[in-house]
Design a protein around this motif. Structure first.
Motif, PDB file in Angstrom:
ATOM      1  N   GLY A 106     -44.654 -11.670 -48.219  1.00 43.30           N
ATOM      2  CA  GLY A 106     -44.325 -11.813 -46.803  1.00 43.30           C
ATOM      3  C   GLY A 106     -43.730 -10.586 -46.147  1.00 43.30           C
ATOM      4  N   HIS A 107     -43.315  -9.597 -46.935  1.00 40.35           N
ATOM      5  CA  HIS A 107     -42.797  -8.367 -46.340  1.00 40.35           C
ATOM      6  C   HIS A 107     -43.950  -7.623 -45.673  1.00 40.35           C
ATOM      7  CE1 HIS A 107     -39.446  -9.263 -48.977  1.00 40.35           C
ATOM      8  NE2 HIS A 107     -38.738  -8.384 -48.304  1.00 40.35           N
ATOM      9  N   HIS A 108     -43.685  -7.022 -44.549  1.00 41.48           N
ATOM     10  CA  HIS A 108     -44.751  -6.345 -43.811  1.00 41.48           C
ATOM     11  C   HIS A 108     -45.168  -5.041 -44.463  1.00 41.48           C
ATOM     12  CE1 HIS A 108     -44.621  -9.282 -40.641  1.00 41.48           C
ATOM     13  NE2 HIS A 108     -43.305  -9.168 -40.621  1.00 41.48           N
ATOM     14  N   SER A 109     -44.215  -4.317 -45.036  1.00 37.76           N
ATOM     15  CA  SER A 109     -44.554  -3.005 -45.569  1.00 37.76           C
ATOM     16  C   SER A 109     -44.691  -2.976 -47.085  1.00 37.76           C
ATOM     17  CB  SER A 109     -43.495  -1.983 -45.146  1.00 37.76           C
ATOM     18  OG  SER A 109     -42.242  -2.326 -45.718  1.00 37.76           O
ATOM     19  N   ASP A 110     -44.340  -4.065 -47.750  1.00 39.56           N
ATOM     20  CA  ASP A 110     -44.429  -4.040 -49.207  1.00 39.56           C
ATOM     21  C   ASP A 110     -44.666  -5.419 -49.797  1.00 39.56           C
ATOM     22  OD1 ASP A 110     -41.883  -5.174 -48.795  1.00 39.56           O
ATOM     23  OD2 ASP A 110     -40.951  -4.076 -50.418  1.00 39.56           O
ATOM     24  N   LEU A 111     -45.040  -5.417 -51.061  1.00 36.60           N
ATOM     25  CA  LEU A 111     -45.048  -6.626 -51.866  1.00 36.60           C
ATOM     26  C   LEU A 111     -43.756  -6.571 -52.666  1.00 36.60           C
ATOM     27  CD1 LEU A 111     -48.698  -6.639 -53.294  1.00 36.60           C
ATOM     28  CD2 LEU A 111     -47.837  -7.743 -51.236  1.00 36.60           C
ATOM     29  N   GLN A 136     -49.483  -3.819 -58.343  1.00 42.31           N
ATOM     30  CA  GLN A 136     -49.691  -2.495 -57.757  1.00 42.31           C
ATOM     31  C   GLN A 136     -51.125  -2.348 -57.227  1.00 42.31           C
ATOM     32  OE1 GLN A 136     -48.402  -0.325 -61.243  1.00 42.31           O
ATOM     33  NE2 GLN A 136     -46.517   0.334 -60.212  1.00 42.31           N
ATOM     34  N   GLU A 137     -52.091  -2.864 -57.961  1.00 43.03           N
ATOM     35  CA  GLU A 137     -53.486  -2.789 -57.514  1.00 43.03           C
ATOM     36  C   GLU A 137     -53.687  -3.573 -56.217  1.00 43.03           C
ATOM     37  OE1 GLU A 137     -55.837  -4.049 -60.879  1.00 43.03           O
ATOM     38  OE2 GLU A 137     -55.232  -2.294 -62.044  1.00 43.03           O
ATOM     39  N   GLU A 138     -53.069  -4.754 -56.118  1.00 42.42           N
ATOM     40  CA  GLU A 138     -53.146  -5.520 -54.878  1.00 42.42           C
ATOM     41  C   GLU A 138     -52.510  -4.752 -53.727  1.00 42.42           C
ATOM     42  OE1 GLU A 138     -51.209  -9.568 -53.076  1.00 42.42           O
ATOM     43  OE2 GLU A 138     -52.203  -9.779 -55.025  1.00 42.42           O
ATOM     44  N   GLU A 142     -54.096  -3.069 -50.126  1.00 43.15           N
ATOM     45  CA  GLU A 142     -53.564  -3.423 -48.809  1.00 43.15           C
ATOM     46  C   GLU A 142     -52.806  -2.268 -48.154  1.00 43.15           C
ATOM     47  OE1 GLU A 142     -51.273  -7.014 -49.096  1.00 43.15           O
ATOM     48  OE2 GLU A 142     -52.875  -8.074 -50.152  1.00 43.15           O
ATOM     49  N   GLY A 143     -52.728  -1.137 -48.840  1.00 43.43           N
ATOM     50  CA  GLY A 143     -51.991   0.004 -48.298  1.00 43.43           C
ATOM     51  C   GLY A 143     -50.494  -0.245 -48.223  1.00 43.43           C
ATOM     52  N   LYS A 144     -49.969  -0.994 -49.187  1.00 42.31           N
ATOM     53  CA  LYS A 144     -48.541  -1.335 -49.191  1.00 42.31           C
ATOM     54  C   LYS A 144     -47.838  -0.744 -50.404  1.00 42.31           C
ATOM     55  CE  LYS A 144     -48.730  -5.731 -46.727  1.00 42.31           C
ATOM     56  NZ  LYS A 144     -48.257  -7.121 -46.765  1.00 42.31           N
ATOM     57  N   LYS A 145     -46.516  -0.733 -50.334  1.00 43.84           N
ATOM     58  CA  LYS A 145     -45.657  -0.376 -51.457  1.00 43.84           C
ATOM     59  C   LYS A 145     -45.361  -1.656 -52.238  1.00 43.84           C
ATOM     60  CE  LYS A 145     -42.628   1.338 -48.535  1.00 43.84           C
ATOM     61  NZ  LYS A 145     -41.426   1.929 -47.956  1.00 43.84           N
ATOM     62  N   VAL A 146     -44.775  -1.485 -53.417  1.00 43.91           N
ATOM     63  CA  VAL A 146     -44.236  -2.601 -54.198  1.00 43.91           C
ATOM     64  C   VAL A 146     -42.765  -2.293 -54.409  1.00 43.91           C
ATOM     65  CG1 VAL A 146     -44.329  -3.904 -56.358  1.00 43.91           C
ATOM     66  CG2 VAL A 146     -46.438  -2.927 -55.411  1.00 43.91           C
TER      67      VAL A 146
END
Length: 182
Positions: A106-111, A136-138, A142-146
């Motif tokens: 649910g975070h906009h910039s990361d998983l 990390q692959e997901e 999505e162009g996000k951080k973890v």
């Protein structure tokens, strides 16, 4: 969809998450957490913190266990109250629960990996590495951080660093660690 993925329709507003291919041949599967998993989750929590409470010599084992069961109850309440839109997964091996993965998408910039943990007999077998790599692959797609919060003394902090997480900030005993796609 393979047998290794959780159907998005199982829980409203949830997406599938597949067991990493490297684990499929080892009898590992992932399923949604249910209320029937609470005794296992409590046992998992106790296994993670047991060594820590051994450092309190005034406590006997009965008191240590009662304390940890109470702490688990508080953690469970916190997670189910504050991460209502998160994915709560149980990791099974050969039909037996051996771990959990709690993933907040649910975070906009990361998983956010809220929790990833395994029983002692399932540690050191590559499960954590495989699941973190899959997250990390997901995120990369999505162009996000973890991100993940971890206690400074947690041995898993070395695993997170090994798979590319770096320290971002410290609050009390916890470090926020992040991984960014290249």
């Amino acid at each position: 969809m393979t047998d290794n993925a959780i159907a998005a329709s199982d829980v409203p507003d949830r997406r599938p998450f597949a067991v990493p291919a490297v684990l499929v041949g080892q009898g590992v599967l992932l399923r949604r957490q249910t209320e029937e998993d609470v005794p296992f989750l409590c046992r998992l929590y106790v296994s993670l913190r047991w060594e820590e409470v051994q450092r309190v010599p005034q406590w006997d084992d009965e008191f240590r266990l009662a304390f940890l069961e109470d702490q688990y109850s508080k953690q469970h309440h916190h997670y189910t109250t504050h991460y209502t839109r998160s994915d709560f997964f149980i990791v099974e091996r050969n039909g037996e629960p051996v771990g959990r993965l709690l993933l907040d998408r649910g975070h906009h910039s990361d998983l956010r990996v809220v929790d990833i943990a395994f029983l002692p007999e399932a540690r050191g077998k590559g499960f954590g590495t495989a699941f973190l790599t899959a997250v990390q692959e997901e995120a990369r797609a999505e162009g996000k951080k973890v991100s993940i919060h971890v206690e400074q003394e947690n041995p898993a902090k070395r695993l997170y660093a090994r798979v590319g997480f770096r320290d971002i900030s410290q609050t009390g005993p916890y470090w926020l660690m992040e991984w960014e796609p290249a």
